[in-house]
Motif scaffolding. Sequence first.
Motif, PDB file in Angstrom:
ATOM      1  N   SER A 100       0.811  -1.225   0.000  1.00 14.09           N
ATOM      2  CA  SER A 100       0.000   0.000   0.000  1.00 14.09           C
ATOM      3  C   SER A 100       0.845   1.276   0.000  1.00 14.09           C
ATOM      4  O   SER A 100       0.291   2.375  -0.014  1.00 14.09           O
ATOM      5  CB  SER A 100      -0.926   0.007   1.219  1.00 14.09           C
ATOM      6  OG  SER A 100      -0.202   0.292   2.409  1.00 14.09           O
ATOM      7  N   TYR A 142      -1.701  -0.815  11.739  1.00 15.99           N
ATOM      8  CA  TYR A 142      -2.414  -1.577  10.715  1.00 15.99           C
ATOM      9  C   TYR A 142      -3.876  -1.808  11.105  1.00 15.99           C
ATOM     10  O   TYR A 142      -4.769  -1.765  10.263  1.00 15.99           O
ATOM     11  CB  TYR A 142      -1.707  -2.916  10.501  1.00 15.99           C
ATOM     12  CG  TYR A 142      -2.328  -3.785   9.427  1.00 15.99           C
ATOM     13  CD1 TYR A 142      -1.910  -3.682   8.102  1.00 15.99           C
ATOM     14  CD2 TYR A 142      -3.325  -4.716   9.733  1.00 15.99           C
ATOM     15  CE1 TYR A 142      -2.467  -4.480   7.109  1.00 15.99           C
ATOM     16  CE2 TYR A 142      -3.890  -5.510   8.754  1.00 15.99           C
ATOM     17  CZ  TYR A 142      -3.464  -5.391   7.444  1.00 15.99           C
ATOM     18  OH  TYR A 142      -4.033  -6.177   6.468  1.00 15.99           O
ATOM     19  N   SER A 143      -4.118  -2.073  12.374  1.00 19.33           N
ATOM     20  CA  SER A 143      -5.474  -2.408  12.825  1.00 19.33           C
ATOM     21  C   SER A 143      -6.374  -1.184  12.991  1.00 19.33           C
ATOM     22  O   SER A 143      -7.584  -1.326  13.125  1.00 19.33           O
ATOM     23  CB  SER A 143      -5.412  -3.177  14.146  1.00 19.33           C
ATOM     24  OG  SER A 143      -4.711  -2.426  15.118  1.00 19.33           O
ATOM     25  N   LYS A 144      -5.785   0.025  12.966  1.00 20.95           N
ATOM     26  CA  LYS A 144      -6.576   1.244  13.176  1.00 20.95           C
ATOM     27  C   LYS A 144      -6.613   2.140  11.938  1.00 20.95           C
ATOM     28  O   LYS A 144      -7.655   2.677  11.585  1.00 20.95           O
ATOM     29  CB  LYS A 144      -6.018   2.039  14.361  1.00 20.95           C
ATOM     30  CG  LYS A 144      -6.089   1.313  15.690  1.00 20.95           C
ATOM     31  CD  LYS A 144      -5.454   2.156  16.793  1.00 20.95           C
ATOM     32  CE  LYS A 144      -5.458   1.417  18.118  1.00 20.95           C
ATOM     33  NZ  LYS A 144      -4.778   2.226  19.187  1.00 20.95           N
ATOM     34  N   ASP A 145      -5.453   2.338  11.317  1.00 18.85           N
ATOM     35  CA  ASP A 145      -5.368   3.212  10.152  1.00 18.85           C
ATOM     36  C   ASP A 145      -5.805   2.453   8.902  1.00 18.85           C
ATOM     37  O   ASP A 145      -5.403   1.318   8.684  1.00 18.85           O
ATOM     38  CB  ASP A 145      -3.936   3.726   9.958  1.00 18.85           C
ATOM     39  CG  ASP A 145      -3.499   4.600  11.112  1.00 18.85           C
ATOM     40  OD1 ASP A 145      -4.343   5.327  11.643  1.00 18.85           O
ATOM     41  OD2 ASP A 145      -2.314   4.531  11.481  1.00 18.85           O
ATOM     42  N   LYS A 146      -6.591   3.098   8.085  1.00 22.36           N
ATOM     43  CA  LYS A 146      -7.095   2.453   6.877  1.00 22.36           C
ATOM     44  C   LYS A 146      -6.018   2.362   5.813  1.00 22.36           C
ATOM     45  O   LYS A 146      -5.235   3.277   5.620  1.00 22.36           O
ATOM     46  CB  LYS A 146      -8.301   3.229   6.331  1.00 22.36           C
ATOM     47  CG  LYS A 146      -9.536   3.161   7.222  1.00 22.36           C
ATOM     48  CD  LYS A 146     -10.696   3.896   6.580  1.00 22.36           C
ATOM     49  CE  LYS A 146     -11.943   3.811   7.455  1.00 22.36           C
ATOM     50  NZ  LYS A 146     -13.076   4.551   6.866  1.00 22.36           N
TER      51      LYS A 146
END
Length: 279
Positions: free
Chosen positions: A33, A245-249
């Motif tokens: 990404s 990773y678990s919070k930011d898109k």
Amino acid sequence: MNLKRKLDVVVISDVHLGTFGCNAKKLLNYLNSIEPKHIVLNGDIIDIWQFKKRYFPKSHLKVIKKIMSFSANGTKVSYVTGNHDEMLRKFTNTQIGNISIVNKLLLDLDGKKTWIFHGDVFDISIQRAKWLAKLGGWGYDFLIVLNRLVNWYLQKRGKERYSFSKKIKSNIKGAVKYISDFEKTASDLAIENNYNYVICGHIHQPSIEVKSNKKGSVTYLNSGDWVENFTALEYRLKRWKLYYYSKDKLLPFAPDEELKEMSVKDLIAAITIVKNEEE
């Protein structure tokens, strides 16, 4: 259309490729990404301490291939050695294409002095009793695998995920003091040497915090890990950001087709290509 996020510097540490605790697929999604100018691998990327020939999944190989692909396409890659990949320290100051292996890294980021190193040099348990540290590493890996099974069950029941290691660290005074002492030691040394930023890994505790003492202040940063926290440090527009990773898109991206199928032979071929280009 290129929808990948353009970044000046990305710092990743404590991936522990080759262990059951590693979340290589999440890291690969993240790497797919972004479009960084410079990637700093700040130690414990490949876990040579716990390496076993019978366990090195394709997803782990794909992470290595992706990093090689970055390098082949012009991204600078700095591999800062850690304790779990300390065998690479015999190759310190080796340069292969755009990849360099170092024990520490000094950068000038928009006029600010940045000191990057893994941090195991502060760990007395490693310096004095390496066998004990390795035993602790295996125990930690087992705890992570057990935690995944528990979280799978909790999610099936519609309940929140739970972290064994975070609970242990937050409730054991020795662990809390160790983290605090580690951060203070790194920050004090950075202030002593007039650095603006000091960046570490090793303790698996993602952080960005200004630390001060009587002699001055410094911004202490820790890139966390890809075992529990799934974090990275990103530098862009003259500022640091801690990516979760678990919070930011993640922005929409297309997975690299060349990474879908690969083997050890593919990896060797990729390394050979980079080496030949250098020659």
